[in-house]
Design an enzyme around this catalytic site. Sequence first.
Site, PDB file in Angstrom:
ATOM      1  N   TRP A   1       0.845  -1.186   0.000  1.00 46.26           N
ATOM      2  CA  TRP A   1       0.000   0.000   0.000  1.00 46.26           C
ATOM      3  C   TRP A   1       0.888   1.246   0.000  1.00 46.26           C
ATOM      4  O   TRP A   1       1.815   1.364   0.811  1.00 46.26           O
ATOM      5  CB  TRP A   1      -0.902  -0.035   1.238  1.00 46.26           C
ATOM      6  CG  TRP A   1      -1.830   1.133   1.376  1.00 46.26           C
ATOM      7  CD1 TRP A   1      -2.614   1.678   0.404  1.00 46.26           C
ATOM      8  CD2 TRP A   1      -2.083   1.880   2.574  1.00 46.26           C
ATOM      9  NE1 TRP A   1      -3.340   2.737   0.919  1.00 46.26           N
ATOM     10  CE2 TRP A   1      -3.035   2.878   2.245  1.00 46.26           C
ATOM     11  CE3 TRP A   1      -1.606   1.806   3.884  1.00 46.26           C
ATOM     12  CZ2 TRP A   1      -3.515   3.794   3.183  1.00 46.26           C
ATOM     13  CZ3 TRP A   1      -2.085   2.701   4.817  1.00 46.26           C
ATOM     14  CH2 TRP A   1      -3.024   3.679   4.461  1.00 46.26           C
TER      15      TRP A   1
ATOM     16  N   ASP B   1      -0.730  -5.755   9.245  1.00 42.30           N
ATOM     17  CA  ASP B   1      -1.743  -4.801   8.799  1.00 42.30           C
ATOM     18  C   ASP B   1      -2.981  -5.595   8.404  1.00 42.30           C
ATOM     19  O   ASP B   1      -2.941  -6.406   7.476  1.00 42.30           O
ATOM     20  CB  ASP B   1      -1.208  -3.992   7.608  1.00 42.30           C
ATOM     21  CG  ASP B   1      -2.145  -2.849   7.230  1.00 42.30           C
ATOM     22  OD1 ASP B   1      -3.227  -2.733   7.818  1.00 42.30           O
ATOM     23  OD2 ASP B   1      -1.781  -2.071   6.325  1.00 42.30           O
TER      24      ASP B   1
ATOM     25  N   LYS C   1     -13.399  -0.682   5.791  1.00 42.01           N
ATOM     26  CA  LYS C   1     -13.958  -1.499   4.724  1.00 42.01           C
ATOM     27  C   LYS C   1     -15.055  -2.425   5.220  1.00 42.01           C
ATOM     28  O   LYS C   1     -16.143  -2.472   4.655  1.00 42.01           O
ATOM     29  CB  LYS C   1     -12.838  -2.329   4.062  1.00 42.01           C
ATOM     30  CG  LYS C   1     -11.670  -1.523   3.514  1.00 42.01           C
ATOM     31  CD  LYS C   1     -12.083  -0.584   2.415  1.00 42.01           C
ATOM     32  CE  LYS C   1     -10.891   0.003   1.667  1.00 42.01           C
ATOM     33  NZ  LYS C   1      -9.957   0.767   2.496  1.00 42.01           N
TER      34      LYS C   1
END
Length: 453
Positions: free
Chosen positions: A182, A263, A299
Amino acid sequence: MLSATRTAFLRASARPQSRTAALVRGVSVWSNVPAGPPDPILGITEAFKRDTDSKKINLGVGAYRDADGKPYVLPSVLAVSARFLPSLSRTAFADDEVCALQAEDKVISQRGDKEYLPITGLGKFTNAAAVLAYGKDSKPLQEDRVAITQSLSGTGALRIAGAFLARHYPHSREIYLPAPTWGNHIPIFRDSGLEVKHYSYYDKKTVGLDFEGMKRDLKSMPDKSIVLLHACAHNPTGIDPTREQWREISDLIKEKQHFPLIDNAYLGFASGSVDNDAFMLRHFVEEGHQLMLCQSFAKNMGLYGERVGTFSIVCADPLEKARVDSQIKILVRPMYSNPPVHGARVAATLLTDPKLNEQWLAEVKGMADRIIGMRSTLYDLLQELGSKKDWTHIKNQIGMFAFLGISPEQVDRLAQEHHVYLTRDGRISVAGITNHNVRHLAESLHEVTKNDA
């Protein structure tokens, strides 16, 4: 009549300024600040907005969209808002759905107080978030040795992690990230004072995991290195190790005494099952890794703008947890003092109310299933169009993002000739694909790749 003082002031003000004074006043304090590069995702969105073609598709935005390509608020989140309004009579409305919608509009003015949360946030939320991630049977949770704080979503959790490691990790100031990762990981850890390095992850030839390269790099790192790992639905590739590969990675990291920073932004959102998506984290914990976890609810609860997340550290014992917890508070206090309350209350209710939790889990599965279905539909249409390119990776990858395995030049052609917008590395947000635009996407992909070997 003007006073003598006032007259003297006006005369002085009317005198021409010296050339030097005028030059000094004309140079801004910030004149040496350079313009930064534009954000690549925002650039895609701006180009998309300027496009007037009715067939245009934006596959750059990393946010879930419904079957019509619209932003989606989970029905369970709307229902949660009604629970925050004890003074609002639910019988005043025709049905629960209408009540929930009405409640969402009124939640700001009618729910509880606006007092500050503690530095580490809403305990009801962080406790439930830890159980969701680590599992209700987790030994570290049962033994009270997980230090946890509410964070400003996953980004805030990563920033706390970087600062904690830079200040307290005794063995290294280097952090190894997968290549690619990311994009925000790199500036987050650099700004935290860590030196960013990379390990192999993506294999361009197979559009899959470079597992041998990953193992080679993990072995060649200095012992006790900090290694960032994506728990599931790797961003940006959508490529995850298998369970057997995760076991091998865990053994190798343990052998080298590396420190895992995990993560976890897509728990439940990848496969549709929290337990499936939590396998990697729970296996590492069972194997005795003292790790850090960064958790986001953007999300899987659709709480993007509410900024809801957690940061946690698995400690050796409750006394160590207490010391670690005190240092987390010292880091958070000058950063943002304490986290926002509304999103945490929403998340806590979804996690602790049995009926709403069941509904939320079903909605998460529904979002994941729609994305998985769009992958299959896109693959099938490419086959139907007679594409000679192997697109199997579209179905094998998982989560919101997919790496198409196409060149930057082909990405440019998609935008210029077909009005399809994505990042130049070939990453798409599968959530942006709908039944209304998937054929146009397939035809466009086939057109720009039909000459590939």
